[in-house]
Scaffold this motif. Structure first.
Motif, short mmCIF file in Angstrom:
data_model
loop_
_atom_site.label_atom_id
_atom_site.label_comp_id
_atom_site.label_asym_id
_atom_site.label_seq_id
_atom_site.Cartn_x
_atom_site.Cartn_y
_atom_site.Cartn_z
N UNK A 1 128.80 1.11 15.75
CA UNK A 1 129.74 0.31 16.54
C UNK A 1 129.03 -0.65 17.47
N UNK A 2 127.95 -0.19 18.11
CA UNK A 2 127.20 -1.06 19.00
C UNK A 2 126.52 -2.18 18.23
N UNK A 3 125.96 -1.86 17.06
CA UNK A 3 125.33 -2.88 16.23
C UNK A 3 126.34 -3.96 15.84
N UNK A 4 127.55 -3.55 15.50
CA UNK A 4 128.57 -4.51 15.11
C UNK A 4 128.99 -5.38 16.29
N UNK A 5 129.07 -4.80 17.49
CA UNK A 5 129.41 -5.59 18.68
C UNK A 5 128.36 -6.67 18.94
N UNK A 6 127.08 -6.28 18.85
CA UNK A 6 126.00 -7.24 19.08
C UNK A 6 126.01 -8.31 18.00
N UNK A 7 126.20 -7.91 16.74
CA UNK A 7 126.23 -8.88 15.64
C UNK A 7 127.38 -9.85 15.78
N UNK A 8 128.53 -9.38 16.26
CA UNK A 8 129.70 -10.25 16.45
C UNK A 8 129.39 -11.33 17.48
N UNK A 9 128.73 -10.95 18.56
CA UNK A 9 128.38 -11.94 19.59
C UNK A 9 127.40 -12.96 19.03
N UNK A 10 126.38 -12.48 18.30
CA UNK A 10 125.36 -13.38 17.78
C UNK A 10 125.87 -14.31 16.70
N UNK A 11 126.96 -13.94 16.03
CA UNK A 11 127.50 -14.78 14.97
C UNK A 11 128.54 -15.77 15.48
N UNK A 12 128.86 -15.72 16.77
CA UNK A 12 129.86 -16.63 17.32
C UNK A 12 129.27 -18.02 17.53
N UNK A 13 130.15 -18.99 17.65
CA UNK A 13 129.72 -20.38 17.81
C UNK A 13 128.85 -20.66 19.02
N UNK A 14 129.23 -20.20 20.23
CA UNK A 14 128.41 -20.50 21.41
C UNK A 14 127.01 -19.89 21.38
N UNK A 15 126.79 -18.89 20.50
CA UNK A 15 125.50 -18.19 20.48
C UNK A 15 124.61 -18.71 19.37
N UNK A 16 124.53 -20.03 19.21
CA UNK A 16 123.75 -20.59 18.11
C UNK A 16 122.25 -20.38 18.29
N UNK A 17 121.80 -20.06 19.50
CA UNK A 17 120.37 -19.85 19.74
C UNK A 17 119.96 -18.39 19.59
N UNK A 18 120.90 -17.51 19.25
CA UNK A 18 120.61 -16.09 19.14
C UNK A 18 120.35 -15.71 17.68
N UNK A 19 119.23 -15.03 17.43
CA UNK A 19 118.84 -14.61 16.08
C UNK A 19 118.87 -13.09 16.03
N UNK A 20 119.81 -12.56 15.26
CA UNK A 20 120.10 -11.12 15.28
C UNK A 20 119.26 -10.36 14.27
N UNK A 21 118.85 -9.15 14.66
CA UNK A 21 118.18 -8.21 13.77
C UNK A 21 118.58 -6.81 14.16
N UNK A 22 119.02 -6.00 13.19
CA UNK A 22 119.43 -4.63 13.47
C UNK A 22 118.39 -3.65 12.97
#
Length: 725
Positions: free
Chosen positions: A699-720
């Protein structure tokens, strides 16, 4: 040159080693694409009418030799090229690699962004989705082209057989052929020591996701294959075919046994069953041996060439793991925490190098002789050249028994027999972290352990070379209870290393979700964890590379040599034993006997060459290295100043006794009674290239991934980083 954040850099000519690595990487990609093209062309008339006759004559060993050349050799060639690439890559310059990866990461950022988050596939990035779509497209094309060609030349063979029944039989047969494409790749992601995984930046635990996808696809196709054949036999009054084991063609019984083994593994691997009855899943998955055996007996040696590359790669890896696991490793000390977690510190060979977030598989015979459990390595091979550490938290029966076994030992001595496999890691993970302007690490509970190794490694690199740009670090750790705060003690290794860590631009935000802020009395009663030192046994050895310091080169040599031995044995079998029998019009060599001999030669070639390489390197290591482990005498592992700040009375006294700890203490904040507002924290981080790593509950991984995939977070590169498989 460039500044600390990679700005204002001038172009530098690539070194000869960099050019060689790029050339080999390009060669591997080209050969792999050619291999996929061969699969795409295989069901067409171009292959059957033009390619097949010429290639069969060229090899001189009929269809088996032709398919060895087309479907097996390209994959093993890529494997060997990857070994050479990784051997050259391990000695590359960190500063150059960080700049290169940073530039490449910026261009590839869009492909690595999560596109699917909350679904049956889990968290899926765009590049993963593209891989899945390409695989599905290839499967659809492969099956459609085959069925179209088969239907065009269909003939009624049985009296009273209808057209749709003949079409059903052809469709069922080609479902099995299509499923072989999935099985060809199925075992590659779970070959932990394979060179193919680090070549594409994957760790052993991250690649399990692809094994799961391929397993689902294979079992859906094979189940449909079996049901279609049963329907065909039932509709044509041939249900007795299910009990036939043909002597010179496909065995139906072997195919049914293959399907039953696959269904047993598939059912026990479903998430609901796997999480509630992990041991059932673990032991049922060993049916893969029977699955491969019956599959070979069902399809024969010629069709088995489709899946042979994955079987061969996995067999080499499994043999090396078995050889490594026979040794008992030297356990130096253990650190017991109040949260029922224990840090195990092993002696290791100084030549053993691994990347942060590496995985070590541990077996403790006194707890369970059969169970192996993966743990993230928390140590840094640069900061701690002689020790390797993992942290085990009490989350199940096995981990609780281990904690009890260690805690029952006296502090001054004792012995615990332990075996390990690994560590396994992606290539140059530390240089990937250096490519970010800022690095955000979000953990839940024991998910903090991968980030301990990251922080230690970056601390070493920052202190060893001032020109290496270290990213700004933010560690957000979420715990259920205040007792788990002692996991922060592990930031400081047993052997010291606080000065290196305190030199980082690090901020720690710890959240305790189920408790309020403790009183002064509770802080005073908090006791630090205790240490247990183990007595060495003469037979104990340090954790070492299974094939020595040139392990990648040796692995490439083992794969190529064992495959060459296998080809020689098969060629001799064909030329001097099988062909004389098949040449007699009254005799045909038995299908099952030929298959079993091929499997025997496969096992002999892999086990023989791998065992010889292992023994050669073991003797060389014993002659060239000082294999004596360090004495258990030494300084007592120190407590982290983070815990001392929040729990010990007399903070001023602790700060005076640990002056180097002041920057780390001041960078730490503990929050009680609520969860972090991750979106606000992430969007407030400056920088064009911000890495976000998450480790913890799904659940926490999905919350973080949701934020990183949003439009305003274009500078965030996600890795789980997840072990929920």
């Amino acid at each position: 040159m460039e500044d600390a954040r990679g700005k204002g850099k001038t172009k530098c000519a690539p070194s000869a080693a960099a050019v060689a690595r790029s050339t080999m990487l390009l060669l591997a990609v080209v050969v792999f694409v050619v291999w996929l093209v061969i699969w795409a062309v295989f069901p067409t008339r171009t292959y059957s009418s033009t390619w097949a006759p010429k290639l069969a004559a060229l090899t001189g060993f009929g269809k088996q030799g032709m398919r060895m050349m087309l479907f097996v050799s390209p994959v093993l060639f890529v494997y060997v090229v990857a070994c050479v690439y990784l051997h050259l890559h391990k000695d590359s310059d960190h500063d150059t690699e960080s700049r290169t990866r940073g530039a490449l990461g910026t261009r590839m950022a869009a492909w690595r962004r999560p596109v699917l988050v909350r679904g049956p596939l889990g968290i899926v990035t765009r590049v993963e989705l593209a891989f899945l779509l390409v695989l599905l497209a290839l499967l659809v094309w492969f099956y459609t082209a085959y069925v179209t060609a088969e239907f065009a030349k269909i003939r009624i063979k049985l009296p009273g057989e209808k057209l749709w029944q003949a079409q059903l039989e052809k469709a069922a047969r080609r479902l099995g052929t299509a499923g072989s494409l999935c099985v060809a790749l199925l075992l590659v992601p779970v070959a932990r020591g394979s060179s193919l995984l680090p070549l594409v930046g994957l760790t052993s635990e991250a690649s399990v996701k692809y094994h799961v996808w391929l397993g689902h696809l294979a079992m859906v196709i094979f189940t449909a294959h079996g049901l279609c054949y049963i329907s065909f036999w039932a509709s044509t009054d041939q249900i007795d075919e299910m009990l036939k084991w043909a002597r010179t063609r496909m065995s139906n019984v072997a195919g049914e046994l293959t399907l039953l083994c696959g269904l047993a593994m598939w059912a026990t691997a479903l998430p609901r069953v796997r999480r509630r009855m992990f041991e059932l899943f673990f032991y049922a998955h060993h049916l893969y041996v029977l699955f491969v055996l019956f599959c070979a007996l069902h399809v024969g040696v010629t069709a088995f060439c489709f899946v042979l590359p994955g079987v061969f790669v996995f067999a080499v890896d499994r043999c090396l793991r078995f050889l490594q696991s026979r040794a008992r490793v030297r356990l130096v000390s253990a650190r017991l925490l109040q949260s029922q977690a224990v840090e195990l510190n092993f002696a290791k060979s100084p030549c053993l190098r691994y990347s942060p977030t590496s995985t070590l598989f541990v077996n403790v015979p006194s707890v369970s002789r059969l169970q192996w459990h993966p743990f993230t390595v928390t140590s840094s091979s640069s900061l701690q050249p002689d020790t390797l550490s993992v942290v085990v938290t009490s989350r199940g029966a096995w981990t609780r028994k281990l904690y009890e076994a260690v805690s029952s030992l006296p502090p001054s001595g004792g012995h615990l027999s332990v075996s390990v496999e690994g560590p396994y890691s992606a290539a140059a993970a530390s240089t990937r972290f250096l490519g970010y302007d800022s690095l955000v690490m979000v953990s839940g509970g024991s998910g903090i352990t991968p980030f301990i190794s990251v922080i230690r490694e970056l601390g070493y690199l920052r202190g060893a070379a001032e020109t290496v740009p270290a990213p700004r670090l933010l560690l957000v750790c979420v715990f259920k209870t205040s007792a788990e705060l002692d996991m922060l003690d592990l930031l400081v290794p047993v052997s010291g290393g606080l000065p290196a860590i305190s030199g980082l631009d690090l901020r720690i935000e710890a959240f305790v979700t189920r408790e309020g802020e403790p009183s002064a009395g509770d802080r005073a009663r908090k006791q630090p964890g205790r240490e247990v030192w183990f007595k060495p046994w003469p037979s104990d050895v340090p954790v070492a590379l299974v094939l020595g310091s040139s392990g990648w080169l040796w692995l490439g040599a083992v794969v190529s040599s064992s495959f060459a031995v296998f080809l020689v044995l098969v060629a001799a079998l064909q030329r001097f034993y099988i062909y004389p029998v098949d040449g007699d019009t009254n005799h045909v060599y038995p299908w099952a006997a030929r298959t079993m001999l091929n499997l025997l030669f496969l096992g002999v070639s892999v086990a023989g060459v791998t065992g010889a390489a292992f023994l050669w390197n073991k003797q060389g290591s014993a002659a060239d290295e000082d294999m004596k482990v360090k004495s258990s005498d030494g300084t007592t592992p120190g407590m982290s100043p983070v815990a001392l700040l929040h729990w010990a009375g007399g903070v001023d006294r602790e700060m005076e006794s640990l002056p180097a700890a002041q920057p780390l203490v001041q960078a730490t904040n503990v929050h009680f009674g609520h969860r972090p507002d991750l979106k606000r924290m992430f969007l407030g981080i400056d920088g064009e290239n911000v890495g976000v790593m998450a480790s913890g509950p799904q659940g926490m991984l999905e919350d973080v991934a949701t934020i990183c995939s949003s439009g305003p977070a274009s500078n965030l590169h996600f890795q789980s980083i997840s072990f929920t498989w």
